[in-house]
Design an enzyme around this catalytic site. Structure first.
Site, mmCIF file in Angstrom:
data_model
loop_
_atom_site.group_PDB
_atom_site.id
_atom_site.type_symbol
_atom_site.label_atom_id
_atom_site.label_comp_id
_atom_site.label_asym_id
_atom_site.label_seq_id
_atom_site.Cartn_x
_atom_site.Cartn_y
_atom_site.Cartn_z
ATOM 1 N N HIS A 1 0.760 -1.360 0.067
ATOM 2 C CA HIS A 1 -0.097 0.060 0.191
ATOM 3 C C HIS A 1 0.755 1.339 -0.014
ATOM 4 O O HIS A 1 0.382 2.281 -0.252
ATOM 5 C CB HIS A 1 -0.872 0.130 1.219
ATOM 6 C CG HIS A 1 -0.340 0.379 2.547
ATOM 7 N ND1 HIS A 1 0.480 -0.540 3.124
ATOM 8 C CD2 HIS A 1 -0.014 1.357 3.269
ATOM 9 C CE1 HIS A 1 1.000 -0.088 4.205
ATOM 10 N NE2 HIS A 1 0.684 1.419 4.175
HETATM 11 C C1 UD1 Z 1 -1.685 6.153 5.204
HETATM 12 C C2 UD1 Z 1 -0.240 6.502 5.928
HETATM 13 C C3 UD1 Z 1 0.548 5.430 5.747
HETATM 14 C C4 UD1 Z 1 0.201 4.183 6.556
HETATM 15 C C5 UD1 Z 1 -1.267 3.830 5.910
HETATM 16 C C6 UD1 Z 1 -1.744 2.684 6.749
HETATM 17 C C7 UD1 Z 1 0.007 8.822 5.316
HETATM 18 C C8 UD1 Z 1 0.663 10.084 4.669
HETATM 19 N N1 UD1 Z 1 0.015 7.682 5.045
HETATM 20 O O1 UD1 Z 1 -1.436 5.695 4.118
HETATM 21 O O2 UD1 Z 1 1.833 5.883 6.392
HETATM 22 O O3 UD1 Z 1 1.027 3.015 6.245
HETATM 23 O O4 UD1 Z 1 -2.248 4.995 6.134
HETATM 24 O O5 UD1 Z 1 -2.536 1.828 6.004
HETATM 25 O O6 UD1 Z 1 -0.856 9.136 6.421
HETATM 26 N N2 UD1 Z 1 -8.887 4.738 1.085
HETATM 27 C C9 UD1 Z 1 -10.002 4.229 1.031
HETATM 28 N N3 UD1 Z 1 -10.627 3.731 2.243
HETATM 29 C C10 UD1 Z 1 -10.110 3.787 3.473
HETATM 30 C C11 UD1 Z 1 -8.852 4.395 3.622
HETATM 31 C C12 UD1 Z 1 -8.476 4.899 2.338
HETATM 32 O O7 UD1 Z 1 -10.714 3.995 0.011
HETATM 33 O O8 UD1 Z 1 -10.813 3.211 4.358
HETATM 34 C C13 UD1 Z 1 -8.486 5.479 0.055
HETATM 35 C C14 UD1 Z 1 -8.449 6.868 0.212
HETATM 36 O O9 UD1 Z 1 -9.607 7.407 -0.295
HETATM 37 C C15 UD1 Z 1 -7.247 7.431 -0.691
HETATM 38 C C16 UD1 Z 1 -6.237 6.292 -0.603
HETATM 39 O O10 UD1 Z 1 -6.897 5.156 -0.157
HETATM 40 O O11 UD1 Z 1 -7.386 7.603 -1.985
HETATM 41 C C17 UD1 Z 1 -5.095 6.665 0.309
HETATM 42 O O12 UD1 Z 1 -5.633 7.116 1.682
HETATM 43 P P1 UD1 Z 1 -4.604 7.784 2.792
HETATM 44 O O13 UD1 Z 1 -5.226 7.706 3.953
HETATM 45 O O14 UD1 Z 1 -4.418 9.118 2.068
HETATM 46 O O15 UD1 Z 1 -3.364 6.852 2.627
HETATM 47 P P2 UD1 Z 1 -2.713 5.541 2.840
HETATM 48 O O16 UD1 Z 1 -2.232 4.968 1.760
HETATM 49 O O17 UD1 Z 1 -3.911 4.822 3.637
HETATM 50 N N1 UDP Z 2 -3.438 -5.348 8.914
HETATM 51 C C1 UDP Z 2 -4.848 -5.739 9.052
HETATM 52 N N2 UDP Z 2 -5.881 -5.837 8.035
HETATM 53 C C2 UDP Z 2 -5.159 -6.165 6.690
HETATM 54 C C3 UDP Z 2 -3.693 -5.702 6.379
HETATM 55 C C4 UDP Z 2 -3.125 -5.094 7.745
HETATM 56 O O1 UDP Z 2 -5.234 -5.616 10.385
HETATM 57 O O2 UDP Z 2 -5.828 -6.491 5.914
HETATM 58 C C5 UDP Z 2 -2.799 -4.823 9.953
HETATM 59 C C6 UDP Z 2 -1.420 -5.506 10.151
HETATM 60 O O3 UDP Z 2 -1.309 -6.776 10.908
HETATM 61 C C7 UDP Z 2 -0.656 -4.449 10.958
HETATM 62 C C8 UDP Z 2 -1.423 -3.209 10.557
HETATM 63 O O4 UDP Z 2 -2.405 -3.477 9.868
HETATM 64 O O5 UDP Z 2 -0.954 -4.611 12.500
HETATM 65 C C9 UDP Z 2 -0.448 -2.523 9.657
HETATM 66 O O6 UDP Z 2 -0.810 -1.506 8.963
HETATM 67 P P1 UDP Z 2 -0.530 -0.933 7.486
HETATM 68 O O7 UDP Z 2 0.026 -2.053 6.753
HETATM 69 O O8 UDP Z 2 -2.079 -0.538 7.159
HETATM 70 O O9 UDP Z 2 0.361 0.274 7.794
HETATM 71 P P2 UDP Z 2 1.780 0.559 8.300
HETATM 72 O O10 UDP Z 2 2.156 -0.505 9.521
HETATM 73 O O11 UDP Z 2 2.480 0.189 7.125
HETATM 74 O O12 UDP Z 2 1.937 2.053 8.496
#
Ligand code: UD1
Ligand code: UDP
Length: 358
Positions: A206
């Site tokens: 992601h």
């Molecule tokens: C964010 C964090 C990242 C973290 C990740 C955990 C920042 C800059 N990045 O990245 O460090 O590792 O969360 O998962 O804060 N979206 C959906 N549904 C959701 C959530 C997101 O559709 O429930 C879509 C949003 O609309 C957007 C994209 O995913 O288009 C990215 O979401 P965003 O929260 O900006 O960043 P992440 O990639 O989730």
């Molecule tokens: N995780 C989860 N469901 C999923 C994918 C990840 O519960 O489908 C959990 C994972 O086990 C870990 C946390 O989410 O505890 C990590 O989050 P993510 O990878 O989204 O973000 P990051 O750690 O890279 O910021």
């Protein structure tokens, strides 16, 4: 003592669960939860609150799906209003997301203490939004709760010994969560139903550095397609990656499922052969569950895993990912224990916060 906790993204719900539980058990300390709304799909947000019994947030801001400036800016504005109303003694933030930076900045400008959990981590890659968020958050925090010795060293190197703040090694809060919730994970039979195979590799993708560069994403999927000829690959797919794979028409020939809750994730981890990921949290969980991890990034903050040869940095290089797979597939797991403390970070954090207030 009144604490205002800012959470908004999936890993923050998981990190907040053990600490919120500890705060509820502790006399003289109350927590008000603010959910920024950064993650909003039910399997990216609500499921964690219900499964892990995290108290419902007092404030839900519903700020999401925006560029970095707009998202962080709108959060900053709303969190500031809440701090002015609630007058907390301390604002607590986790990790390195936009929600983290907005919470820390709002508090600091109002002269409210900031506690940063997962402080001191560095990838030394300033192109990562997470690196910018964590450096800025650390610099304005009053309490820097560090998960590892390398995090402490990073802060020393940046001169934190001379700043007016407390740097404290607590171990990793994700270990607290994993220790507490593992017994509620689904059984191997239930997991087998999800994965359609007893032998599988668990994968997540992601990070912006992979999803936003089509060549990197394509190379990763090609490597996974190749590996899946030898072992089932199971990928709970983040909505960000899903949208981009669809728009680029990249074909994955392995098992893609919807994002799962934390308990299912623990079950998937327990039963997998190894992990392929660009997630921060999952790299540590792989080690804690005694699985090798191939990290599909160019560097990691979790350097102790690489030093201990349980985590292999493969970047987004198809050949490197496949050669790492050949190296670890069938290799018995062997690593030093205790790299992330002993799973009592929540207790350490609470006693430091309370000690400061007395
Ligand atoms: C964010 C964090 C990242 C973290 C990740 C955990 C920042 C800059 N990045 O990245 O460090 O590792 O969360 O998962 O804060 N979206 C959906 N549904 C959701 C959530 C997101 O559709 O429930 C879509 C949003 O609309 C957007 C994209 O995913 O288009 C990215 O979401 P965003 O929260 O900006 O960043 P992440 O990639 O989730
Ligand atoms: N995780 C989860 N469901 C999923 C994918 C990840 O519960 O489908 C959990 C994972 O086990 C870990 C946390 O989410 O505890 C990590 O989050 P993510 O990878 O989204 O973000 P990051 O750690 O890279 O910021």
């Amino acid at each position: 003592m009144k604490i205002l906790t800012i959470i908004g993204a999936r890993p923050q719900f998981i990190k907040a669960a053990p600490l919120s539980r500890k705060i509820v058990e502790t006399n003289g300390i109350t927590e008000i939860l603010v959910h920024t709304g950064q993650h909003f799909d039910s399997n990216m947000s609500d499921i964690f609150f219900s499964e892990m019994k995290i108290p419902a947030p007092t404030y839900k801001l519903d700020i999401h799906s925006l560029g970095h400036g707009a998202m962080t800016g709108r959060m900053l504005e709303e969190i500031e209003k809440i701090i002015l109303k609630e007058k907390p003694d301390c604002v607590l933030v986790y990790g390195d997301t936009n929600s983290t930076l907005a919470g820390a900045l709002a508090a600091k400008k109002l002269h409210v203490k900031v506690a940063h959990i997962e402080a001191g981590l560095r990838s030394f890659n300033m192109k990562m939004p997470e690196e910018v968020n964590r450096i800025l958050t650390d610099r304005i925090s009053d309490f820097l709760f560090c998960p590892t010795e390398s995090a402490i060293k990073n802060l020393k190197n940046e001169g934190f010994d001379y700043f007016n703040c407390k740097v404290i090694k607590t171990g990793d809060i994700m270990y607290d969560a994993l220790k507490f919730f593992s017994e509620y994970a689904p059984s191997p039979d239930e997991i087998c139903h999800t994965t359609e195979s007893k032998h599988y590799a668990l994968c997540t993708i992601h990070r912006a550095e992979n999803t936003d560069i089509p060549e990197r994403l394509k190379a990763i999927i090609e490597a996974l397609n190749e590996i899946s000829k030898q072992i089932q690959v199971v990928l709970p797919l983040h909505p960000r990656t899903k949208k981009i794979l669809e728009s680029l028409g990249i074909q994955a020939h392995f098992k893609i499922i919807e994002p799962v809750g934390y308990l299912t994730m623990l079950g998937l981890l327990d039963n997998c052969q190894f992990v392929l990921t660009d997630s921060g949290g999952l790299q540590k969980e792989a080690y804690l569950k005694k699985k090798y991890c191939i990290t599909m990034r160019d560097e990691t903050e979790w350097v102790e895993l690489v030093e201990n040869k349980v985590n292999f940095i493969a970047g987004a290089d198809k050949d490197k990912i496949i050669s790492c797979f050949n190296l670890i597939y069938h290799k018995p797991f062997n690593a030093k224990e205790g790299l992330y403390g002993n799973g009592n970070a929540a207790e350490e954090i609470v006693s430091n916060l309370i000690g400061d207030k007395q």
